[in-house]
Design an enzyme around this catalytic site. Structure first.
Site, mmCIF file in Angstrom:
data_model
loop_
_atom_site.group_PDB
_atom_site.id
_atom_site.type_symbol
_atom_site.label_atom_id
_atom_site.label_comp_id
_atom_site.label_asym_id
_atom_site.label_seq_id
_atom_site.Cartn_x
_atom_site.Cartn_y
_atom_site.Cartn_z
ATOM 1 N N CYS A 180 39.711 94.520 32.381
ATOM 2 C CA CYS A 180 38.619 95.142 33.135
ATOM 3 C C CYS A 180 39.172 95.928 34.319
ATOM 4 C CB CYS A 180 37.664 94.059 33.632
ATOM 5 S SG CYS A 180 36.333 94.705 34.648
ATOM 6 N N CYS A 222 36.453 92.955 41.985
ATOM 7 C CA CYS A 222 35.277 92.144 41.668
ATOM 8 C C CYS A 222 35.736 90.694 41.607
ATOM 9 C CB CYS A 222 34.737 92.578 40.304
ATOM 10 S SG CYS A 222 33.446 91.514 39.650
ATOM 11 N N CYS A 232 30.814 96.234 32.960
ATOM 12 C CA CYS A 232 31.047 94.798 33.038
ATOM 13 C C CYS A 232 31.139 94.264 31.620
ATOM 14 C CB CYS A 232 29.901 94.119 33.779
ATOM 15 S SG CYS A 232 30.115 92.332 33.837
ATOM 16 N N TYR A 247 18.931 64.639 34.597
ATOM 17 C CA TYR A 247 19.230 66.020 35.009
ATOM 18 C C TYR A 247 18.976 66.939 33.809
ATOM 19 C CZ TYR A 247 21.815 63.604 38.745
ATOM 20 O OH TYR A 247 22.183 62.793 39.785
ATOM 21 N N GLU A 285 14.149 65.388 35.747
ATOM 22 C CA GLU A 285 14.681 66.608 36.376
ATOM 23 C C GLU A 285 13.929 66.864 37.693
ATOM 24 O OE1 GLU A 285 16.792 69.376 36.022
ATOM 25 O OE2 GLU A 285 15.640 70.284 37.650
ATOM 26 N N CYS A 343 30.201 69.539 34.922
ATOM 27 C CA CYS A 343 30.756 70.873 35.174
ATOM 28 C C CYS A 343 31.771 70.812 36.308
ATOM 29 C CB CYS A 343 29.632 71.869 35.469
ATOM 30 S SG CYS A 343 28.573 71.357 36.817
HETATM 31 N N1 SAH Z 1 20.994 69.424 31.197
HETATM 32 C C1 SAH Z 1 20.457 70.720 31.536
HETATM 33 C C2 SAH Z 1 20.650 71.153 32.977
HETATM 34 C C3 SAH Z 1 21.894 70.720 33.700
HETATM 35 S S1 SAH Z 1 22.123 71.486 35.262
HETATM 36 C C4 SAH Z 1 20.979 71.772 30.586
HETATM 37 O O1 SAH Z 1 21.949 71.551 29.880
HETATM 38 O O2 SAH Z 1 20.397 72.846 30.530
HETATM 39 C C5 SAH Z 1 21.730 70.180 36.379
HETATM 40 C C6 SAH Z 1 20.260 69.986 36.600
HETATM 41 O O3 SAH Z 1 20.090 68.933 37.556
HETATM 42 C C7 SAH Z 1 19.536 71.197 37.193
HETATM 43 O O4 SAH Z 1 18.471 71.519 36.355
HETATM 44 C C8 SAH Z 1 19.031 70.697 38.563
HETATM 45 O O5 SAH Z 1 17.773 71.219 38.916
HETATM 46 C C9 SAH Z 1 18.952 69.205 38.351
HETATM 47 N N2 SAH Z 1 19.033 68.363 39.556
HETATM 48 C C10 SAH Z 1 19.787 68.559 40.650
HETATM 49 N N3 SAH Z 1 19.645 67.530 41.526
HETATM 50 C C11 SAH Z 1 18.776 66.662 40.958
HETATM 51 C C12 SAH Z 1 18.229 65.411 41.364
HETATM 52 N N4 SAH Z 1 18.564 64.864 42.526
HETATM 53 N N5 SAH Z 1 17.364 64.804 40.544
HETATM 54 C C13 SAH Z 1 17.033 65.349 39.346
HETATM 55 N N6 SAH Z 1 17.537 66.528 38.908
HETATM 56 C C14 SAH Z 1 18.379 67.181 39.699
#
Ligand code: SAH
Length: 456
Positions: free
Chosen positions: A61, A67, A164, A316, A337, A413
């Site tokens: 790139c 960037c 990009c 989550y 969530e 992650c």
């Molecule tokens: N498993 C999902 C999202 C993962 S990202 C997927 O694969 O698409 C992490 C997620 O945790 C986000 O959606 C965020 O909003 C949520 N999150 C962050 N802090 C949190 C908390 N204290 N309680 C519940 N969810 C939470």
């Protein structure tokens, strides 16, 4: 430079001190300038290269270096994968300090370009020009507007992007069409210091289904300006499935508290993972690399070892995608969530896929997941947890230890916080499988899925 550390920095050891250096790769010979300087370690950046590492390849790139987007392009993809894999192992050793089985070979991406389904570009009055390209006699060049990405470390400057490689066309055409129309009709780009200007951002989402959603973010509500801009965009890019705009009069770029307005189409698009469909609105969260998300979710499903009779908690859960992906092989899915809109999406997605055995609850995981909650919905056979970069709060880890689900699948992650949490879970859980997955080629980000089983 000897090795890669976390966060894409290389390390050198000088007189027993560890130095973390950005923008270099193992094998480079460089002079550095120290930044933060502590007793055992320091941070630094390169000021002069004496020899380049044989590991380096030519970045593909033109914007590389200016960037901040794809910082590992100078490493061949196999090397990127090698260092990512290594980083997961090292985090478990150094931070986790626990026993773990050999890591499964990292799942690399087949497509290392055009892999993102979502990108956001910024229109800004100030173009970022790196110091070594700055021409004093022509200093006003920096004042010309730019359409691209925020320069790293400069909230008020943007790197002008021509092409990009992160997202497939018509992503570049969309950005250019808006910029061209603005230039032709004197629509000002946004100024981050004065907080003036009309054209602010554009979010482009392109699905595997071929559907395209564009949300144009403008600084103030003026139909006489918005309408012709969007009409011209549709004319140049007729493949856009749905076009929205959002008026943002705030000082920050976030649109989560704003209401996008539908200009054409349905106002959402649909993405497909395996045979599951997911409705994506302008504010919905969805994993940004669709093909690798499919990988990540199928590994998660495999690690959950479901037979059809299990009660599965998806902590989550975002818009419910993991739970939905697992639902056919479980008795019941309970998703939790924080964001209520994501839970709305999760419920809609369950309906869309005719899934009757999934329930979703909005709120903070540590508040929601108390004894009463588990008593109401049933003892978990499997807990899936996919926390943000900060990992899980200790209180939640303790709860998981207390509730004793036979299987826990931890999708992370951030290997560092995952290692910390796994070390606490070690009290009752043994790590049985570890599978790193690369969701973001050319960046240092790495995903890791761990399977844990309750010690007998
Ligand atoms: N498993 C999902 C999202 C993962 S990202 C997927 O694969 O698409 C992490 C997620 O945790 C986000 O959606 C965020 O909003 C949520 N999150 C962050 N802090 C949190 C908390 N204290 N309680 C519940 N969810 C939470």
């Amino acid at each position: 430079m000897e090795d890669y550390a976390a966060e894409g920095k290389s390390i050198a050891r000088v007189e027993g001190k560890v130095i973390f250096i950005e923008r270099v790769v193992p094998g480079d010979l460089v002079d550095i300038r120290l930044g933060k300087n502590k007793k055992d370690w320091a941070e630094a950046y390169p000021i002069r290269f004496h020899a380049l590492s044989p590991e380096r390849v030519e970045p593909f790139c033109n914007h590389f270096g200016t960037c901040g987007g794809c910082q590992w392009q100078m490493l061949p993809y196999e090397k990127q994968l090698f260092y990512k894999q290594k980083q997961v192992g090292e985090a478990l050793q150094r931070i986790g300090k626990i026993n773990f089985p050999p890591l499964l070979p990292i799942r690399g991406a087949k497509e290392t370009q055009y892999y993102r389904n979502k990108l956001e570009y910024t229109f800004c009055t100030k173009q970022y020009i790196p110091a070594d390209q700055f021409d004093k006699e022509n200093a006003s060049a920096g004042a010309v507007g730019a359409a691209g990405f925020h320069a790293r470390g400069f909230f008020d400057k943007v790197v002008q992007i021509d092409q990009c490689y992160l997202q497939a066309e018509p992503t570049n055409l969309i950005r250019k069409s808006l910029a061209d129309f603005a230039a032709l009709h004197d629509l000002a780009f946004y100024d981050f210091k004065q907080h003036t200007g009309f054209l602010r951002n554009v979010q482009v989402r392109i699905c595997e289904t071929g559907e395209i959603m564009v949300n144009v973010i403008v600084g103030y509500d003026d139909a006489a300006m918005i309408k012709p801009l969007l009409e011209a965009l549709l004319e140049r890019v007729p493949t856009i499935s749905t076009l929205l705009y959002t008026v943002n009069t705030k000082f920050n770029d976030s649109i989560y508290d704003l209401q996008p307005v539908i200009f054409s189409g349905r106002g959402y698009i649909t993405e497909k993972l395996e045979d599951y469909y997911f409705k994506i609105g302008p504010k919905s969260f969805f994993q940004t690399n669709t093909r690798q998300a499919e990988q990540l979710y199928s590994i998660t499903r495999e690690f959950a070892e479901l037979s059809g009779s299990e009660i599965v908690y998806d902590l989550y859960c975002g818009t419910g995608s993991i739970g939905i992906f697992l639902s056919k092989r479980a008795k019941k899915i309970i998703g939790v969530e924080l964001i209520p809109e994501a839970i709305q999406d999760a419920r809609e997605n369950a309906l869309l896929n005719q899934i009757g055995n999934a329930e979703f609850y909005a709120g903070d995981v540590i508040r929601i997941c108390d004894d009463a909650f588990f008593a109401t919905h049933g003892r978990p056979d499997v807990i899936i947890t996919d926390p943000p970069r900060a990992g899980m709060p200790e209180k939640l880890v303790k709860k998981i230890l207390e509730i004793e689900a036979p299987v826990v699948v931890y999708v992370s992650c951030n290997p560092a916080t995952q290692a910390r949490d796994l070390s606490l879970l070690d009290e009752k859980y043994v790590i049985t499988k570890l599978q790193p997955v690369d969701m973001f080629p050319h960046t240092h980000h790495i995903e890791n899925v761990a399977q844990l089983k309750l010690r007998k």
